[in-house]
Write an enzyme that holds these catalytic residues in place. Structure first.
Site, PDB file in Angstrom:
ATOM      1  N   ARG A 232       0.941  -1.293   0.074  1.00  0.00           N
ATOM      2  CA  ARG A 232      -0.099   0.218   0.205  1.00  0.00           C
ATOM      3  C   ARG A 232       0.937   1.357   0.237  1.00  0.00           C
ATOM      4  O   ARG A 232       2.463   1.151   0.356  1.00  0.00           O
ATOM      5  CB  ARG A 232      -0.903   0.134   1.381  1.00  0.00           C
ATOM      6  CG  ARG A 232      -2.141  -0.920   1.085  1.00  0.00           C
ATOM      7  CD  ARG A 232      -2.980  -0.780   0.076  1.00  0.00           C
ATOM      8  NE  ARG A 232      -3.702  -1.571   0.207  1.00  0.00           N
ATOM      9  CZ  ARG A 232      -4.056  -2.235  -0.393  1.00  0.00           C
ATOM     10  NH1 ARG A 232      -3.770  -2.781  -1.456  1.00  0.00           N
ATOM     11  NH2 ARG A 232      -5.455  -3.537  -0.380  1.00  0.00           N
ATOM     12  N   GLU A 261      -2.700   8.034  -3.992  1.00  0.00           N
ATOM     13  CA  GLU A 261      -3.277   7.567  -5.125  1.00  0.00           C
ATOM     14  C   GLU A 261      -4.995   7.682  -5.751  1.00  0.00           C
ATOM     15  O   GLU A 261      -5.695   7.926  -4.525  1.00  0.00           O
ATOM     16  CB  GLU A 261      -2.920   5.745  -5.889  1.00  0.00           C
ATOM     17  CG  GLU A 261      -3.970   4.713  -4.731  1.00  0.00           C
ATOM     18  CD  GLU A 261      -3.127   3.327  -4.919  1.00  0.00           C
ATOM     19  OE1 GLU A 261      -1.822   3.488  -5.259  1.00  0.00           O
ATOM     20  OE2 GLU A 261      -4.535   2.701  -5.184  1.00  0.00           O
ATOM     21  N   HIS A 279      -1.763   0.801  -9.737  1.00  0.00           N
ATOM     22  CA  HIS A 279      -1.440  -0.465  -8.477  1.00  0.00           C
ATOM     23  C   HIS A 279      -2.668  -1.030 -10.026  1.00  0.00           C
ATOM     24  O   HIS A 279      -4.010  -1.095  -9.540  1.00  0.00           O
ATOM     25  CB  HIS A 279      -2.934   0.280  -7.693  1.00  0.00           C
ATOM     26  CG  HIS A 279      -3.466  -0.419  -6.873  1.00  0.00           C
ATOM     27  ND1 HIS A 279      -3.938   0.369  -5.242  1.00  0.00           N
ATOM     28  CD2 HIS A 279      -3.745  -1.489  -6.527  1.00  0.00           C
ATOM     29  CE1 HIS A 279      -4.158  -0.920  -4.400  1.00  0.00           C
ATOM     30  NE2 HIS A 279      -3.916  -2.093  -5.011  1.00  0.00           N
TER      31      HIS A 279
END
Ligand SMILES: O=C(O)C(=O)CO
Length: 313
Positions: A232, A261, A279
């Protein structure tokens, strides 16, 4: 089950939406700009939430849904769900472990190779016609490099297995030593960073692991070291990472996740020793279908009073 209200928190999969529509009364939260008003009108009919790594369920959303029974997350990571609140209120929580392990481990190895061997930069070199003017520069070998893994869970172990095939010595950091692991254990992340060439972040995001990659850890990895993050964004102190890369105090980075993000620090865009992904660790057709099946399977099991397929709470 058509009358059971299910709240999807953000767009995540049109296939999953279609399957949920067939079985439940699906509310698409993002389609309601006035979310407070939406909740006032519909909160009594919502018995389930489907969230993901972008939008889960915080305490205020959970508290605003008096009939909520289950949160079925389309993700393995649970950092966007208030698990303490769920436990307190007896709300069940499920996630999507196992089915995405291979894809995320594959992308970690992809990031290592792309960063060390400058695959993206080489591709740009060919496309821009620069090859005609001369050969591409030499890059850094992956095989045999020391790989350190923060978090030797399902995904960390799958990364270790893959890196072993590249003859890499593996070491790891986790809260406690894994009794049956053949890899070298470091009881703190700083020792791990000081003793590896490539540091891969693969642990869950918790209060304890937030900013686990700080300036000290980055400096321990050093100007030849490479950081890979498939965990993460908030595992890494991002401004510290950016300044280390810009100043040449860190050798490179391969990142699938970012602290804020989809915002990515623009200073990274000009650096060729950095590979940036949006991601996509679990982002294959096969895996996303398996994740969707698990989300639905958990909801159906719950509402049919059967055991959950992948319970967390
Ligand atoms: O499932 C998760 O938690 C992810 O981040 C998928 O990439």
């Amino acid at each position: 089950m058509e009358a059971i209200g299910v709240l999807m928190t953000c767009p995540m999969s049109t296939d999953l939406e279609a399957e949920l529509d067939k079985r439940f009364k699906l509310f698409r939260f993002w389609k309601f700009p006035e979310q407070k008003e939406f909740l006032r009108e519909n909160s009594n009919s919502i018995r389930a939430i489907v969230g993901n790594a972008t939008a889960g369920a915080d305490a205020s959303l959970i508290d605003s849904l008096p009939k909520l029974e289950i949160i079925s997350s389309y993700s393995v990571g649970l950092d966007k769900i208030d698990l303490v609140k769920c436990k307190e209120k007896g709300i069940r929580v499920t996630n999507t472990p196992d089915v995405l392990t291979e894809d995320v481990a594959d992308i970690a190895i992809g990031l290592i190779l792309a960063t060390l061997r400058r695959i993206c930069e080489s591709d740009r070199y060919v496309r821009s016609g620069l090859w005609k003017l001369g050969d591409f520069k030499l890059t850094t070998k992956f095989s045999g490099k020391r790989v350190g893994i923060a978090g030797l869970g399902r995904i960390g172990s799958a990364i270790a297995k893959r890196a072993e095939a590249f003859d890499c010595p593996i070491s790891y950091y986790s809260r406690s030593e894994k009794p049956n692991s053949k890899y070298k254990y470091h009881s703190n992340i700083l020792d791990l960073a000081s003793n590896c060439d490539i540091l891969v972040v693969a642990c869950p995001l918790t209060a304890e692991t937030r900013h686990i990659i700080n300036r000290e850890v980055i400096d321990a990895l050093g100007p030849k070291g490479v950081l890979i993050n498939i965990g993460r964004g908030p595992h890494v102190d991002e401004p510290e990472l950016v300044s280390a890369l810009v100043e040449g105090r860190l050798g490179g980075a391969g990142l699938d996740v970012f602290e804020h993000e989809p915002e990515v620090p623009e200073q990274l865009f000009g650096l060729d020793n950095v590979v940036l992904l949006p991601h996509v660790g679990s982002g294959t057709w096969e895996t996303r279908k398996a994740m969707a099946d698990l989300v639905i399977g958990n909801l159906e099991a719950h509402f049919l009073n059967k055991p959950l397929l992948s319970p967390v709470v």
